[in-house]
Design an enzyme around this catalytic site. Structure first.
Site, PDB file in Angstrom:
ATOM      1  N   LYS A 107       8.784   3.620  -1.899  1.00  0.00           N
ATOM      2  CA  LYS A 107       7.911   2.659  -1.214  1.00  0.00           C
ATOM      3  C   LYS A 107       7.854   2.994   0.260  1.00  0.00           C
ATOM      4  CE  LYS A 107       5.685  -1.149  -2.440  1.00  0.00           C
ATOM      5  NZ  LYS A 107       5.261  -1.435  -3.825  1.00  0.00           N
ATOM      6  N   GLY A 219      -2.675 -15.875  -3.199  1.00  0.00           N
ATOM      7  CA  GLY A 219      -3.126 -14.573  -2.726  1.00  0.00           C
ATOM      8  C   GLY A 219      -4.517 -14.318  -3.263  1.00  0.00           C
ATOM      9  N   GLY A 221      -5.902 -10.932  -2.612  1.00  0.00           N
ATOM     10  CA  GLY A 221      -6.091  -9.501  -2.363  1.00  0.00           C
ATOM     11  C   GLY A 221      -6.449  -8.823  -3.668  1.00  0.00           C
ATOM     12  N   ASN A 222      -6.260  -7.531  -3.710  1.00  0.00           N
ATOM     13  CA  ASN A 222      -6.673  -6.736  -4.869  1.00  0.00           C
ATOM     14  C   ASN A 222      -6.135  -7.277  -6.201  1.00  0.00           C
ATOM     15  OD1 ASN A 222      -5.509  -4.332  -6.685  1.00  0.00           O
ATOM     16  ND2 ASN A 222      -7.552  -3.810  -5.987  1.00  0.00           N
TER      17      ASN A 222
HETATM   18  N1  GLU Z   1       1.655  -0.587  -4.840  1.00  0.00           N
HETATM   19  C1  GLU Z   1       1.579  -0.724  -6.258  1.00  0.00           C
HETATM   20  C2  GLU Z   1       2.853  -1.336  -6.819  1.00  0.00           C
HETATM   21  O1  GLU Z   1       3.598  -1.994  -6.151  1.00  0.00           O
HETATM   22  C3  GLU Z   1       1.176   0.574  -6.939  1.00  0.00           C
HETATM   23  C4  GLU Z   1       2.064   1.745  -6.687  1.00  0.00           C
HETATM   24  C5  GLU Z   1       1.445   3.063  -7.143  1.00  0.00           C
HETATM   25  O2  GLU Z   1       0.365   3.019  -7.692  1.00  0.00           O
HETATM   26  O3  GLU Z   1       2.081   4.080  -6.921  1.00  0.00           O
HETATM   27  O4  GLU Z   1       3.105  -1.244  -7.975  1.00  0.00           O
END
Ligand code: GLU
Length: 428
Positions: A107, A219, A221-222
């Protein structure tokens, strides 16, 4: 987001420790898995539009890559911390393992508020973050993706910088790219849709008809947008949506008991998921304080914003009508609140299972990018549905068989898979 003394990494470790001792994990494996393998803290100098330099702080944490290259989003948030990124990287490891994709967990984050940055400043920030970490990341090392307040546009700038540095085309370096520029169809929808595929299966097991249920979501968002869209398309009713208001610097809950129109809401929402309050009022929405999303008399509650939203303070405000808690966000529920959810018998769809659709589709995107051959949207969504449904089934079956809480069952599956990989590699 409540700040107080809450630490998401402590929460993630507590969840891990509980299940590790339940499955009798040995000490070395525990030591290896309860903390990140690697982490990077960087400073990113950005030339602002007024010509002045501003220094931003960024992170990339690789929790574990025993099952494959690390994968996970990059967040832009003013309250980002190293511990938040550590927790989120750890949750990515479990997420990839529970849906059984050959990737590890990573992350990233940058402490910034993109609302206050121009397009060009955002571009320079994206490029600067990649420049500082270009040796630590890559398609076969650790690949970023969109997350809180980052979008396809940011991903393409990051890819362009990476390719400029490495002198080649490496579309598998990053996912969530724009369709037509190495992105996968269905990726934008994937996290929200994936959550609803899992919900659909859970409602079957609970013998509840989706078209007779109502939802309150935190939320917009996406994740929340596409989950709410698919939920209404399947016949459910979204009665409340809470989101941040960037003008008033508070959040509001937009409520319509007869059901909110998703098309109407999407038309009045900006690219960061903020609904225009005046336009919402004009469209007949009742405007309530942000925290009231949790008190709604609905069948399903979906926190789909940030971590630390359902806490000991507000968990008792959850209405008796609520039957399912669908965690769209990462880490929305604190450990003490979790105990109460469990006690009350609310059926939990835990975050790293419920929101795994995004990374699952990212995996499909990497496969397509590496082959330079792209699938039709129908094919992507069908594959996504199959993966999410079978991951849900495995967790539900184990929970039933061993009388486990859904979060613990998901952890048992994920930790066992990662522990096995770690052992096979001779790491523990
Ligand atoms: N940010 C998204 C998550 O928390 C997707 C991570 C990704 O696609 O690598 O799962």
């Amino acid at each position: 987001m409540e700040k107080s003394s809450y630490n998401p990494f402590t929460n993630a470790q507590a969840q891990f420790d509980k299940v590790a001792s339940f499955i009798g994990l040995d000490e070395a494996t525990c030591d290896l898995l309860r903390q990140p393998l690697k982490e990077h803290h960087v400073l990113i100098p950005v030339c602002m539009d007024d010509g002045k330099m501003k220094i931003f702080k960024g992170f990339r944490v690789l929790h574990n890559d025993a099952r494959g290259p690390a994968k996970g989003g990059i967040r832009f948030h003013p309250q980002e911390t190293a511990d938040t990124v550590r927790a989120l990287a750890m949750w990515m490891t479990w997420k990839c393992a529970v849906v059984d994709i050959p990737l590890g967990g990573g992350k990233g984050g940058v402490i910034c508020d993109p609302h206050n940055l121009s397009e060009r400043e955002q571009e320079r920030l994206c490029r600067g973050w990649v420049r500082q970490l270009s040796k630590e990341m890559g398609p076969y090392i650790d690949a970023p993706a969109p997350d809180v307040m980052t979008t396809a546009k940011h991903m393409l700038w990051m890819l362009d910088e990476f390719e400029t540095i490495h002198g080649g085309r490496y579309p598998g370096f990053i996912t969530g790219k724009p369709v037509g520029m190495g992105g996968s169809t269905g990726r934008t929808e994937a996290t929200g849709f994936g959550a609803i595929y899992v919900l659909r299966e859970a409602l079957k097991d609970l013998q509840i008809k989706l078209e007779e249920t109502s939802l309150s979501v935190q939320g917009f968002g996406n994740v929340a947008q596409y989950a709410a869209k698919m939920f209404t398309e399947l016949g459910g009713k979204v009665v409340a949506v809470a989101c941040w208001d960037n003008e008033d610097k508070v959040s509001y809950t937009y409520q319509k008991k007869e059901g909110l129109s998703m098309n109407m809401l999407l038309e009045i929402t900006d690219s960061f998921g903020c609904i225009n309050k005046k336009k919402a009022a004009a469209a007949g929405c009742k405007i309530l304080p942000g925290e009231e999303w949790i008190e709604q008399d609905v069948d399903i509650l979906m926190p789909a914003a940030l971590e630390n939203q359902i806490t000991a303070k507000n968990v008792n405000k959850i209405s008796k009508q609520v039957k399912v808690l669908l965690e769209g966000a990462n880490g929305p529920t604190t450990t003490d609140a979790d105990d109460i959810i469990k006690e009350r018998g609310i059926f939990l769809l835990p975050d790293f299972l419920a929101n795994a659709g995004g990374v699952t589709c990212s995996y499909f995107e990497q496969v397509q990018s590496n082959l330079n051959y792209y699938w039709e949207k129908e094919e992507v969504l069908e594959k996504l549905d199959t993966k999410m449904t079978s991951a849900y089934r495995a967790v539900y079956d184990l929970a039933k068989k061993k009388n486990l809480y859904m979060r613990d069952a998901a952890y048992v599956i994920a930790i066992n898979r990662v522990a096995q990989a770690v052992k096979m590699r001779g790491w523990a």
